[in-house]
Design an enzyme around this catalytic site. Structure first.
Site, PDB file in Angstrom:
ATOM      1  N   GLY A 182       0.799  -1.216   0.000  1.00  0.00           N
ATOM      2  CA  GLY A 182       0.000   0.000   0.000  1.00  0.00           C
ATOM      3  C   GLY A 182       0.830   1.262   0.000  1.00  0.00           C
ATOM      4  N   LYS A 183       2.122   1.119  -0.316  1.00  0.00           N
ATOM      5  CA  LYS A 183       2.978   2.314  -0.373  1.00  0.00           C
ATOM      6  C   LYS A 183       2.697   3.110  -1.635  1.00  0.00           C
ATOM      7  CE  LYS A 183       6.758  -0.203   1.911  1.00  0.00           C
ATOM      8  NZ  LYS A 183       7.970  -1.022   1.663  1.00  0.00           N
ATOM      9  N   LEU A 184       2.144   2.440  -2.611  1.00  0.00           N
ATOM     10  CA  LEU A 184       1.949   3.023  -3.929  1.00  0.00           C
ATOM     11  C   LEU A 184       0.531   2.685  -4.368  1.00  0.00           C
ATOM     12  CD1 LEU A 184       3.670   4.411  -6.167  1.00  0.00           C
ATOM     13  CD2 LEU A 184       4.072   2.138  -7.096  1.00  0.00           C
TER      14      LEU A 184
END
Lengths: 357, 357, 357, 357
Positions: B292-294
């Site tokens: 979920g960083k991107l």
């Protein structure tokens, strides 16, 4: 007053952003920074020195540079004689022929579904696609051309010159093979058996028994004789591989027969391999000096970068900084269109090394 | 008639040499070739998209980029607000301070005699030298500055803003720290303890017990709150390291408290590490999506290249293609000069995460 | 008779296959081959020399080694005192805590569909998976522990010792943190802010304002004082990153205050980065000599390999070749369980450097 | 109750140190960790599957593996028929011949003074030395052997079998060439022109005009016919280079003539190159599926490691885990000692592809 260390002479000049700068100016600024940015700047400088001196410039190319969009850069370097002799993998010549014949490689994705590609008969080279069907058609085209040749061995150099000529007559299009044909720049392909050019040759033989003989040992003799005739050489290497070694081997072999040969006077390599695994592709230019492949006082530089990043910039910079140097340089006069290649008007053998004293 | 494969849509356009081309035109041509050359072209495109959108642009920098000659490029990106927040290793800020104070790094050789250098007290960073004596003087200078501060913890962001201000007042010279001070661009340095800036802080404490406290846990809270306030973000990473992870961590931590945060909308990384050894520096942007960083639909690109090659070209291209975009963009209004950083006029805490619903 | 070159002394001995050979015998044979195989053999030899000498052995670890299955190897090295002080990234300690608490990392694929993983809230580290939910539970657990501490700054060393103790009391399970707690081996984590341990600390502060202060500048002072007390040191580095530099920095900083410090006597690094991009992770041990990080006559070796390949073999070999050396070695007596760490019975400060003359 | 994600099935099992473990047990433990350690464990498993199945096992070797101390490992794999067909660079065969003739390579330093080495006529390969004089003597020896052959083209396979026989009769020593000669394992060397073997051939021709013809196009036909006869294949690649592509090309070319060929059933590569620069050496096995080089359901693994690290361990493990599998396997019966190679008793052509239906 404290004396300054002899090691602290020339300061790094931080790169400053100038939007209007052109490629040669950009590389000149990069000569004053560090790491591979500096190396790329120095590469521009070293290539200029080659052009200013009286040397025969060999260039080796490995990696999928033609499929990857660099074939017209190489054609430019050939046409304007920034190089005098090309040593290439077969794949780069094959992919060049593919596009010269009017076909394409395509933008693709490195994260493709390869099973889906295989179903559509699409071949992937990292982020680039090609149609297998179109490739097969090339193989047939090469095979047919092979059946028109004499039933005798051809050096890869002679064969590729004839292939370039046939391609030029058929298509009238620019590319590596056709530019080399027109400029009289010889192309050697020592590992031709390991490529689709080789596959085309094998299909020619399949059609016409006795055809499709490539005399790659003749290439060794011929390339060494070229160095014996013209002992001052320079080496430009893109990507390592067999071309890198073949260019060095010509120098080492020539030195065996002629004391005038003393290793390349200039060397420039753009590689992504590293030295510490012992492979030839990543080997340093320092190591090359132990073998006598490189003169001890040679101007030399290694750029650790992908050629698709480095070469477009470097070639653009050279095209701006050095057209006069390239036009006026004392370059060897080579005619690669004969069975025995002519160098400065006189034939050189692919059967015997020329001995000098 | 044979149907064309859906995979074969856009042909590679071989790069053609045009000596007069400028950096942005060069990168536009490179978008149509392959491999890392294409990636660099795409990086230019992705950065432009960031500027055109309403996003907060984080940039991380690791590797010896300041010593290596890129500090004025980063200063330019800060001054003209191509980025909004910098996350850096301590070394890059220290080497920047070194040159802003009027000292230099020097052109050296990667094949130096390190024993001879040690004798002259010259420190080597690959092909670049610096004087240990001058470095020691920086440590003293930083230590003296530290003793002027209050005896309380400072986030690295607050400390670096004050340091930049002191540097600007003392020298009046441009650089990363001074440009960030003047432009109101916050700098985080999560691994400040692992650098000469940290060594300077420790010397400040040595002189004045109780001083030199950096609240790096406060940096975590503050950076996450910045993302909670401004949930649309973009990430630019040079070289990986702690800055790469810190920028991603801010996004992950923020998402924990705010459903509006959904990972970076854009991501661009220029790295030399590779993914297959499992380290964070080389990890892919695809992998970042699992965390979920991107955002799943983010425009993103990885360039596998040395930043000293890629950044001078990329920044020059942007400076020509995008000054209007940079001037008109909807950028966050940040004031990093207070104990509690102001974002769009309101303070954010380094003690509590802001909860939204 | 022709004289032999002084360079041709010891022949390569081709590796011969012996199915029954054990790890130490395997590495002894590899000392006589070339390239990184030889380097790995030499690494075994250099580590033995460290054990035989009177040195404090620092080990740094970066890269996802705990998630990747090496945490019990590190625990073994700590328990049997093949090392005396660990410097780690936060992630390696966090992933260790995760498994010590009874959770797992999972075999995964490097070619996963990251969108599908994100949907299931699975985090990917190259070919390894973990559950985000379980990770969140760790954060809460760490945060709760943080709220039980005093409202004062803790060095990362003091905090991690307490965390290891709490973990040991809670789980009774072996791992890096618990082994270090029990063996009295200090752990430093200079970039703790850039990790999930840091995120847990920030959540502790969120719950209890004023908590969660880590004094990483104190870590600098303390680690340097450890070297000042025990000036003969050795450095083992897995993967580079902040731990590599922090270990060297302790030596450089200590030398500033004590003439007895002269750089590491032994150095061994297992890295995948390369030197030519200028970053610290890939920098050579030769370069370290210019900085005085490494004694000029130090026994040293760099192994260019993934630690997940090299360390299992190397640790197994050491466990067979060197238990007597490890048991009998003159190792420093460290007690990291106090606010001021005890070295050979006497406390060392995290506020002031100890000056010697 | 919460359902477990389908992605979280098999936990990583942290590697535990057991000093008495043998190589196969070590690799079995490594199958349960991550990154390249796991890959090496999986490589052991995949090779066992090859041995258990009815496939022809090709092995390619590039990089200075013979000089680097791995030639007796390769000889072992040949002798005990862990492989059925070798494709090699010329250098590996030349360095093998050098040692089989009683000479040596020597332990050297990667940081040597190359000018001093050149003065002593010592050639350096990273950390390994050899005497140029002894090399020259090999060239003469090969050249003399070449003059004893008929004046007709030889495939590299036929030539290398004869060379191996001559070497065996002359020396009675084990090595790659002699083991292959005795075991009836064919060796192809598609880039023989780019090696000292090629230089020896060229010197043979220099002595006796008309000699020294290698029919590398015949090698293409012959290798493809081998696959047409025996369509179930496996590929093991050490280091990439021309051997990697040649093995794949045989499969692709064979498929053109025979529908029974469907790409390698198993593939294992140990490489240090990376995919993202587009070169063939670093290309992924996934990409190979798009080309039909690899069956879609093939068991396959890439190990990113130096072969001098990975192969000694892997071969030792196999020698312990799999001697029964190797002894009982259904391997092809090949006789490479004739002008037309015999496969299962019947000759195959180097002039025409065998067509099947």
């Amino acid at each position: 007053m404290k004396k300054r260390s002899r090691f602290l002479q020339v300061p790094i000049e931080p790169f400053t952003v100038d939007p209007e700068v052109k490629a040669d100016e950009l590389l000149e600024k990069m000569e004053r920074i560090s790491f591979q940015g500096r190396s790329l700047g120095v590469a521009h400088r070293v290539w200029q020195k080659m052009l200013a001196d009286d040397v025969t410039i060999f260039m080796g190319m490995a990696g999928a540079l033609s499929a990857g969009g660099l074939r017209m850069v190489v054609a430019y370097l050939i046409e304007h004689r920034y190089i005098d002799c090309l040593v290439s993998t077969g794949a780069n010549l094959y992919h060049d022929l593919h596009e010269t014949r009017g076909r394409h490689h395509y933008l693709g994705s490195a994260h493709a579904n390869d099973a889906a590609l295989a179903e559509d008969r699409i071949d992937r080279v990292y982020d680039t696609y090609a149609s297998e069907e179109e490739f097969s058609d090339n193989d047939v085209w090469i095979g047919d051309f092979v059946t028109t040749l004499d039933e005798r061995p051809y050096t890869s150099r002679e064969f590729l010159n004839l292939l370039g000529g046939h391609l030029w007559k058929t298509t009238g299009q620019n590319g590596i093979l056709t530019a080399a044909y027109r400029a009289g720049v010889p192309i050697f392909c020592p590992a031709i058996a390991d490529s689709s050019i080789g596959m085309g040759l094998s299909q020619g033989r399949h059609k016409k028994p006795g055809s499709g003989h490539i005399d790659i040992i003749g290439d060794i003799v011929e390339s060494a004789n070229l160095v014996i005739r013209r002992p001052r050489t320079a080496s430009i290497v893109l990507g390592g591989g067999t071309p890198k070694n073949f260019i060095n081997q010509a120098s080492v072999q020539a030195e065996f027969f002629s004391p005038a040969v003393g290793g390349h006077r200039y060397a420039l390599q753009i590689v992504t391999d590293v030295p510490h695994f012992g492979g030839a592709s990543g080997s340093t230019l320092e190591e090359a000096q132990s073998w006598g492949k490189l003169a001890a006082d040679a101007a030399q530089v290694t750029v650790h970068a992908d050629a698709t990043v480095a070469l477009p910039i470097l070639a653009t910079a050279l095209a701006r900084s050095s057209p006069a140097l390239a036009a006026k340089r004392r370059r060897p006069d080579i005619d690669p269109s004969q069975k025995d290649m002519l160098v400065d008007g006189a034939p050189i053998s692919s059967d015997r090394f020329e001995e000098t004293e």
